[in-house]
Write an enzyme that holds these catalytic residues in place. Structure first.
Site, short mmCIF file in Angstrom:
data_model
loop_
_atom_site.label_atom_id
_atom_site.label_comp_id
_atom_site.label_asym_id
_atom_site.label_seq_id
_atom_site.Cartn_x
_atom_site.Cartn_y
_atom_site.Cartn_z
CG ASP A 218 -22.77 -15.04 44.51
OD1 ASP A 218 -22.39 -15.67 43.52
OD2 ASP A 218 -23.92 -14.55 44.61
CD GLU B 218 -20.00 -14.32 40.44
OE1 GLU B 218 -20.44 -14.78 39.37
OE2 GLU B 218 -20.65 -14.31 41.49
CG ASP C 172 -13.74 -10.17 29.75
OD1 ASP C 172 -14.92 -10.45 30.00
OD2 ASP C 172 -13.37 -9.04 29.42
CB VAL C 173 -9.47 -15.43 31.18
CG1 VAL C 173 -8.58 -16.63 30.88
CG2 VAL C 173 -8.61 -14.17 31.33
N GLY D 115 -23.33 -24.85 34.76
CA GLY D 115 -24.69 -24.97 35.28
C GLY D 115 -25.68 -24.01 34.67
#
Length: 578
Positions: free
Chosen positions: A245, A282, A308-309, A381
């Site tokens: 993360d 990430e 970005d995708v 979320g």
């Protein structure tokens, strides 16, 4: 039973078990204490006392049966009877990932109930299941990013044995398992690491909490705490990889970054176990150095998330341009995202008001190293009302988004329920026990989103501490059988099946992906070897050159290829042979 703990600043350390305190002696390594307690064993509760203070859970506790504020319990990994001896792992290239949260994937919210739904994932055609963090968190329910006691497993999910049963069941079903882990901070409740040693950096913090001490005095043992945690998940729980993360929040100025150290250790364990082990980062940096091989000066991670995708596809199908979507939406941006991985690759980012990112070497960096999505736990979320793509756009455009993702050269990741166009929200929820944390969580989230373009976030977002917020986020498993939802599910299954059948769709060579587009008419065509992926996101039908191509898969009945012309209605996608 031998108890060990690192507490370099303590003058007296005791382990308390069975109602008795046992003095610990300094062990061989600096700062470590140890004690032999012959009468203690598997299933016994214990805690440590530092300099006569209150009992504290073990920083490396394998089980927290009473929650994050309780004592620890001895747990022996070797007692579990695994049945996956023939499992040889699942490599990332060519794979499809399915992200889920154990607490909301099913009504029961347990590992065992999630395992009962694995036939659905097998029928869907995914290869790897990625579960959100399972370290203990306060209360009953939480996203998982407030975790503490990082070596243990959240009891309401089923504890350590429950996780092992889930992984064992996945492997029997032919599915690999990835786990989301958080090493950039710990949760604010039940975090008892600080009394034991310099686990935290007093001069650095992220929005979510104090940064861990990766490069200051005493950081050697802190780094081992996290490295050995990663190895434990992979070795003791038979996991196939980890998603790390927010690695951009790791504060590490050492010559060898923690990420590189992790990659080296995990590669060594992979060689020993004889199966691939995958580390996925990430990162908000758009820096390909994370996935560049160590021989070329990179960190050597297997892959990284590529937002970005997501932004490019989301903005193209929804029309949203607020916050970080401000630079996305044009077909030129979509084309760049689908061929070059990063849109922000050194140029100016309007949202950040500065240059951002670094270019990807299209000839040398395979696309499978970028994990991409059209929905995930963050992107849904982090919206005030947790609204999914199925709520934000039409079913036709939802299908176009799925087609662009699953026909891209990247590693696609789906978020639970996406495959049937779930309309249940995925909201931000917590279950803090301290009143000050429970009451302040909504305000903290509001401040976090001030710069994201959600000006009405505070007015729309439900109370994170309200149990109903958690309950509303659970999937509705009656949806896949309903008209409309069933159609979306069949589309996802067909896309994944075609991806498996045609090698062009798993070819990760970015320099072999080419795009043509029309900004005004809003169509785009991707060339993938002998295949073409055409999408019409405009308001009018379009006619494109089809050559002698045959439509292999189409999202709408009105798609036709005849006489060398491809006719496409608005909001449609087709995959054609050359």
């Amino acid at each position: 039973m031998r108890f060990e703990v690192w507490a370099p600043e303590a003058g007296l350390v005791e382990v308390e078990t069975g109602g008795r305190r046992h003095a610990m002696a300094r062990a061989g390594r600096p700062g470590w204490w140890a004690a032999e307690v012959p009468e203690a064993g598997h299933g016994d509760d214990y805690a440590f006392r530092l300099d006569g203070g209150d009992p504290l859970p073990d920083p490396r506790s394998r089980r927290q049966p009473y929650g994050v504020h309780g004592v620890s319990r001895v747990y022996e990994h070797g007692r579990f009877a695994w049945t996956d001896g023939g499992w040889r792992g699942r490599a990332l290239p060519g794979a499809v990932i399915y992200e889920l949260h154990i607490g909301t994937f099913t009504a029961e919210g347990t590992f065992d109930s999630a395992a009962a739904r694995l036939p659905h994932l097998v029928d869907l055609g995914v290869d790897l299941v990625e579960i959100l963090p399972v370290a203990p968190t306060p209360g009953h329910h939480n996203w998982g990013y407030d975790g503490v006691d990082l070596y243990a497993v959240h009891e309401p999910y089923g504890g350590p044995d429950g996780l092992k049963r889930f992984v064992d069941a996945c492997h029997r079903a032919g599915l690999g398992v990835l786990l989301d882990v958080v090493y950039n901070h710990l949760g604010p409740s039940g975090n008892f690491l600080a009394p034991f040693g310099p686990y935290f950096n007093p001069a650095a913090a992220s929005f979510w909490g104090q940064a861990v001490n990766l490069d200051g005095p005493g950081s050697d043992e802190v780094r081992r705490y996290f490295v050995e945690n990663a190895l434990s998940w992979l070795r003791d729980y038979h996991l196939d990889g980890l998603r790390l993360d927010a690695v951009h929040a790791l504060v590490d100025s050492r010559a060898v970054h923690l990420l590189e150290e992790l990659a080296v250790e995990v590669d060594a364990l992979s060689a020993h176990l004889g199966r691939p082990l995958t580390l996925i980062a990430e990162s908000d940096l758009n820096d390909p150095r994370l996935i560049t091989p160590r021989e070329a000066g990179g960190y050597g991670l297997a892959a990284q998330w590529d937002d970005d995708v997501h932004h490019a596809i989301h903005a193209a199908v929804t029309g949203e341009r607020h916050g970080y979507y401000v630079d996305f939406g044009p077909m030129s941006v979509l084309a760049k995202a689908l061929t070059s991985a990063f849109v922000h690759d050194g140029g100016y980012s309007t949202f950040r008001r500065r240059g951002h990112g670094r270019p990807v070497d299209r000839a040398g960096t395979p696309g499978h190293r970028f994990v991409c999505c059209v929905q995930n736990h963050d992107q849904i979320g982090n919206r005030a009302t947790g609204d999914r793509l199925a709520v934000l756009t039409t079913p036709d455009r939802l299908k176009v988004a799925a087609g662009l993702l699953l026909a891209s050269p990247y590693t696609p990741m789906l978020f639970m329920g996406e495959e049937w166009g779930a309309r249940t929200p995925w909201l931000f929820f917590t279950d803090h026990v301290e009143p000050e944390l429970r009451e302040g969580e909504g305000e903290r989230r509001r401040r976090e989103f001030e710069g994201f373009g959600y000006d009405d976030w505070a007015e729309k977002a439900p109370d994170p501490g309200d149990e109903l917020t958690f309950v509303r986020s659970k999937l509705d498993w009656s949806e896949p059988e309903r008209p409309g939802h069933r159609d979306v599910l069949e589309w996802y299954r067909a896309l994944i099946a075609l991806r498996r059948a045609r090698p062009e769709l798993t070819d990760a060579r970015l320099d072999r992906v080419h795009a043509e587009y029309d900004e005004d008419a809003r169509w785009i065509v991707l060339r993938r070897g002998n295949l073409r992926v055409a999408a019409n996101l405009g308001a009018d039908p379009v006619r494109l050159d089809a050559g002698a191509g045959e439509v292999l898969l189409a999202s709408a009945e009105g798609v036709r290829a005849a006489g060398g012309v491809l006719s496409m209605p608005p909001s449609s996608l087709a995959i054609l042979s050359a």
